[in-house]
Design a protein around this motif. Structure first.
Motif, mmCIF file in Angstrom:
data_model
loop_
_atom_site.group_PDB
_atom_site.id
_atom_site.type_symbol
_atom_site.label_atom_id
_atom_site.label_comp_id
_atom_site.label_asym_id
_atom_site.label_seq_id
_atom_site.Cartn_x
_atom_site.Cartn_y
_atom_site.Cartn_z
ATOM 1 N N GLY A 4 0.930 -0.917 -0.018
ATOM 2 C CA GLY A 4 0.272 0.232 -0.334
ATOM 3 C C GLY A 4 0.839 1.464 0.102
ATOM 4 O O GLY A 4 0.718 2.057 -0.846
ATOM 5 N N ALA A 5 1.769 1.158 0.950
ATOM 6 C CA ALA A 5 2.877 2.523 0.669
ATOM 7 C C ALA A 5 3.252 2.995 -0.480
ATOM 8 O O ALA A 5 3.718 3.459 -0.979
ATOM 9 C CB ALA A 5 4.149 2.021 1.978
ATOM 10 N N GLY A 6 3.806 1.672 -1.986
ATOM 11 C CA GLY A 6 4.506 1.453 -2.154
ATOM 12 C C GLY A 6 3.594 2.063 -3.731
ATOM 13 O O GLY A 6 3.864 2.954 -4.321
ATOM 14 N N CYS A 7 2.220 1.715 -3.582
ATOM 15 C CA CYS A 7 1.459 2.023 -4.144
ATOM 16 C C CYS A 7 0.585 3.669 -4.347
ATOM 17 O O CYS A 7 0.617 4.224 -5.245
ATOM 18 C CB CYS A 7 0.118 1.367 -4.289
ATOM 19 N N LEU A 8 1.091 3.624 -2.843
ATOM 20 C CA LEU A 8 0.738 5.904 -2.676
ATOM 21 C C LEU A 8 1.445 6.040 -3.111
ATOM 22 O O LEU A 8 1.869 7.398 -3.671
ATOM 23 C CB LEU A 8 -0.218 5.425 -1.115
ATOM 24 N N LEU A 9 2.955 6.067 -3.082
ATOM 25 C CA LEU A 9 4.440 7.232 -2.884
ATOM 26 C C LEU A 9 4.188 7.080 -4.605
ATOM 27 O O LEU A 9 4.967 7.827 -5.645
ATOM 28 C CB LEU A 9 5.623 6.177 -2.563
#
Length: 91
Positions: A4-9
């Motif tokens: 999720g963090a990677g997708c948001l970034l």
């Protein structure tokens, strides 16, 4: 959490990066994953995995160097064009 963090970034970065840059950055995840396993767990990747990872990393670095060079050359051309359009007595 990590996915999720990677997708948001990546979504946030899409405002400033080109599609090529985003695609190359997305290729870093499957390369860096085995490296983390190698470092933290001692699992040894094969020679082909290391060679393939090195090729992708070189592509990412080469793309960024080319983008920086292109940006610098573009600014130089813009400056030269602005100087050519400026009348002689008004600088």
């Amino acid at each position: 959490m990590q996915l999720g963090a990677g997708c948001l970034l990546a979504t946030a970065a899409s405002r400033t990066l080109t599609a090529t840059e985003l695609g190359l950055l997305a290729l870093l995840e499957p390369i860096l994953g085995p490296l983390w396993v190698w470092v933290l767990m001692g699992e040894n990747p094969g020679r082909n995995a290391l060679l393939g990872g090195a090729i992708v990393l070189c592509a990412v670095v080469g793309n960024e160097i080319f983008a920086a060079w292109r940006g610098r050359a573009g600014r130089r051309l813009a400056r030269a064009a602005a100087q050519a359009l400026t009348p002689r007595g008004s600088a």
